[in-house]
Design an enzyme around this catalytic site. Sequence first.
Site, short mmCIF file in Angstrom:
data_model
loop_
_atom_site.label_atom_id
_atom_site.label_comp_id
_atom_site.label_asym_id
_atom_site.label_seq_id
_atom_site.Cartn_x
_atom_site.Cartn_y
_atom_site.Cartn_z
N GLY A 145 -12.46 3.88 -7.79
CA GLY A 145 -11.09 3.59 -8.18
C GLY A 145 -10.16 4.68 -7.69
N CYS A 146 -8.87 4.36 -7.63
CA CYS A 146 -7.92 5.34 -7.09
C CYS A 146 -7.77 6.54 -8.01
CB CYS A 146 -6.57 4.67 -6.81
SG CYS A 146 -5.86 3.77 -8.21
N TYR A 147 -7.60 6.30 -9.31
CA TYR A 147 -7.49 7.44 -10.23
C TYR A 147 -8.75 8.31 -10.23
CZ TYR A 147 -3.19 5.72 -12.56
OH TYR A 147 -1.91 5.33 -12.87
N THR A 149 -10.80 8.79 -7.78
CA THR A 149 -10.87 9.54 -6.53
C THR A 149 -10.08 10.83 -6.62
OG1 THR A 149 -11.23 7.57 -5.16
CG2 THR A 149 -10.30 9.51 -4.07
#
Length: 343
Positions: A145-147, A149
């Site tokens: 997920g972006c968060y 990462t």
Amino acid sequence: MGFRAAVAGASGYAGGELLRILLGHPEIEVGALTAGGNAGTPLAQHQPHLIPLADRVLAETTPETLAGHDVVFLALPHGQSAAVAASLPDSTLVIDCGADFRLEDPADWERWYAGEHAGTWPYGLPELPGQRAQLRAARRIAVPGCYPTVSSLALLPAVAAGLVETQDIVIVAASGTSGAGKSPKPQLLGSEVMGAVSAYSVGGVHRHTPEIEQNLRRVTSDAVTVSFTPTLAPMPRGILATCTARVQAGVDTAAVRRAYADAWAGEAFLHLLPDGTWPSTAATAGANTVVAQVAVDERAGRMVAVAAMDNLAKGTAGGAVQCMNLALGLPETTGLTTIGLAP
């Protein structure tokens, strides 16, 4: 060109970013483009910036359409990837940009996402210690997920070096609206977002929390507890994560900077900024980079790590292409830029 890639979910933000990057990749030919409800419509209707693909018509996401490709990217809503992946041969490199295969513990999936856990694939964060070897041998990869990462990368050097206590980690991260996907939602209307910053999923309920904790547990034997609060910022893309943790006795800013400089030495996409310079999301727009700065708040006894990243690039599509390069035996940086757009 050496490899042919299909993108399922090509009408969404993640699918569009994947195509933007793949169009500039010297070893990739863009093959089938598929969608769900948007099948049968021209790609230009959804991704007008992708001029080389403007005449393509989105197909339905079926095993027949995805067959015959070397790589299949799944940019689908959570819970839809498992069935599609099961229809593809083991020889096909399948890279899932959704959450279906990220979590290792089935109980975590059931608690945070509900439903049956589909399984666990090699985790697509090459900068995790030891992870590149797994990705080079993988035919199935779960993109983070972006968060997780940006937050994991911002914290890993300090946790791995034992500089901070791991049961009092606090993350507050501001994300652009593209992180919520392309489906229309009242809270994402321009009139609601412009000139406003708002918090959501407050109180330890955001689904990315167990993923962040899972990543940090890879580099420490201590118990890990993360308090994560996301906020929505009036910008289309980007994340600025502010991560703090109580430091161990005797740890100062110089010690923390040394740990980050050592951990990120040789990493093409991770950049510790010069002392006194702090991250800005604008510097990472369109780039496959994470830029960070660290300090120790001596009065409060806490380390502060601030990191910026493009949620669609390094946080999703760029990270997926980075993993693809490893799995296909290509140089990891192929087709990926560290050059951002600013202002």
